[in-house]
Design an enzyme around this catalytic site. Sequence first.
Site, PDB file in Angstrom:
ATOM      1  N   SER A  67     -13.074 -15.198 116.871  1.00  0.00           N
ATOM      2  CA  SER A  67     -14.409 -15.744 117.133  1.00  0.00           C
ATOM      3  C   SER A  67     -14.679 -15.663 118.623  1.00  0.00           C
ATOM      4  O   SER A  67     -13.786 -15.928 119.431  1.00  0.00           O
ATOM      5  CB  SER A  67     -14.491 -17.198 116.690  1.00  0.00           C
ATOM      6  OG  SER A  67     -15.682 -17.769 117.196  1.00  0.00           O
ATOM      7  N   SER A 116     -22.984 -25.122 110.832  1.00  0.00           N
ATOM      8  CA  SER A 116     -22.330 -23.938 111.380  1.00  0.00           C
ATOM      9  C   SER A 116     -21.211 -23.468 110.446  1.00  0.00           C
ATOM     10  O   SER A 116     -20.976 -22.266 110.312  1.00  0.00           O
ATOM     11  CB  SER A 116     -21.809 -24.196 112.790  1.00  0.00           C
ATOM     12  OG  SER A 116     -20.974 -25.330 112.793  1.00  0.00           O
ATOM     13  N   ASP A 160     -26.147 -26.962 102.036  1.00  0.00           N
ATOM     14  CA  ASP A 160     -26.016 -26.176 103.267  1.00  0.00           C
ATOM     15  C   ASP A 160     -25.783 -24.704 102.960  1.00  0.00           C
ATOM     16  O   ASP A 160     -26.426 -23.816 103.538  1.00  0.00           O
ATOM     17  CB  ASP A 160     -24.848 -26.706 104.112  1.00  0.00           C
ATOM     18  CG  ASP A 160     -24.986 -28.185 104.429  1.00  0.00           C
ATOM     19  OD1 ASP A 160     -26.060 -28.749 104.153  1.00  0.00           O
ATOM     20  OD2 ASP A 160     -24.019 -28.765 104.950  1.00  0.00           O
TER      21      ASP A 160
HETATM   22  C1  GLA Z   1     -23.699 -32.402 104.587  1.00  0.00           C
HETATM   23  C2  GLA Z   1     -23.230 -31.755 103.299  1.00  0.00           C
HETATM   24  C3  GLA Z   1     -24.391 -31.483 102.351  1.00  0.00           C
HETATM   25  C4  GLA Z   1     -25.252 -32.737 102.155  1.00  0.00           C
HETATM   26  C5  GLA Z   1     -25.589 -33.373 103.505  1.00  0.00           C
HETATM   27  C6  GLA Z   1     -26.304 -34.691 103.344  1.00  0.00           C
HETATM   28  O1  GLA Z   1     -24.489 -31.512 105.319  1.00  0.00           O
HETATM   29  O2  GLA Z   1     -22.560 -30.543 103.565  1.00  0.00           O
HETATM   30  O3  GLA Z   1     -23.929 -31.007 101.122  1.00  0.00           O
HETATM   31  O4  GLA Z   1     -24.615 -33.658 101.313  1.00  0.00           O
HETATM   32  O5  GLA Z   1     -24.448 -33.584 104.296  1.00  0.00           O
HETATM   33  O6  GLA Z   1     -27.533 -34.530 102.735  1.00  0.00           O
END
Ligand code: GLA
Length: 375
Positions: A67, A116, A160
């Site tokens: 990285s 990230s 995410d």
């Molecule tokens: C983190 C987790 C997600 C979600 C959020 C809260 O980003 O990776 O899956 O639960 O917290 O909404």
Amino acid sequence: MKVQELQQAFVKAYQREAQAVYFSPGRVNLIGEHTDYNGGHVFPCALSFGTYLLLAENNVGEHRFLSLNVDGEDWKKYPKNVIDQLMKNEKLKIKNNQCFDFLYWGNVPAGAGLSSSAAIEVVTAFALDDQFQLGLSRTEMALISQAAEHACGVNCGIMDQFASAQGKQDHAINLDCASLEFELVPVKLQGMKVVIANTHSPHKLDSGAYNARVAQCQEALKELKSLGLQIENLAQVSQADFDKVADKMTDPVAKKRARHVVGEVARTNDAIAALKAGDIARFGQLMNQSHVSLRDDYEVTGPELDALAEAAWQVKGVIGSRMTGGGFGGCTVSIVRDEAIDTFVEEVGKVYTQKTGLKADFYIAEIGDGARRVM
Ligand code: GLA
């Protein structure tokens, strides 16, 4: 860094040219927090910043990872776990004897709660899908990336990785986390911007605090079922049903967590409807209520995020402001009128430093596309 500079860095590191360049973004969630692992809706956008991956096949018999922006070895668990998931999967044909040199570079601010790690996972899944012609859908890439995160010890939801895989420029993703059906909703803010403010707080979201919330929701689900609710997840509990049984819940922590989830599920659906109807003022009110609920019932904000959100609420021209992502440290997301942005940055930045002794950073969010091959 520009793609050309990354290609030069690849040659320097591995003494030959990269075969391909990929990119996958970080995300900001507009509303719907801690609803994903409870089967609710979320409303995230992919950002224009994320992680680049360059790769080339090697003949050294093992994968090599580098990285340009993250030190140490710890981050390598993300791509390694994605590869493990792909090798474990019977339907996929990732071969043990075909190895790659990987070079990563990301511009998502580290530890900011802008996903990230999801960007690293999804860019890896996307690249290997392309290299091995696995024929994965973007949703499958997100699921594989989520499984990789679980293998790192974080029992996260799907938000995410899904946002990183499926994002679309100038759109937010209305994702039903129970069915994984989604719709892309245009985010056309007339005379306003989405502004991200980074606490740079030392209180990071750790897997312990996150996994504890997931477990408390499971406890709440069990208790609500035992009280007679016919439900498979907390998102299926209506406010009316919750109000009928809440007093009978014996675990006060589970009760608070459930109250957040039930309210947040309703707020998220209302907020999406409001945005579609062009009622941005309503959207903003719901963002503010979301923060209050995450602060008082879910208890994942902390002094830094509260200082940023509460200062934002005082600025004229701020439509709404709330913490985004998992919480504790990380960022807030705000919708701010164009003419108020300078005052917002100055005022919120000043109050934040007075209250916490820390310095916040502000970025105007550009909503970008999901994972892709760049070259
Ligand atoms: C983190 C987790 C997600 C979600 C959020 C809260 O980003 O990776 O899956 O639960 O917290 O909404």
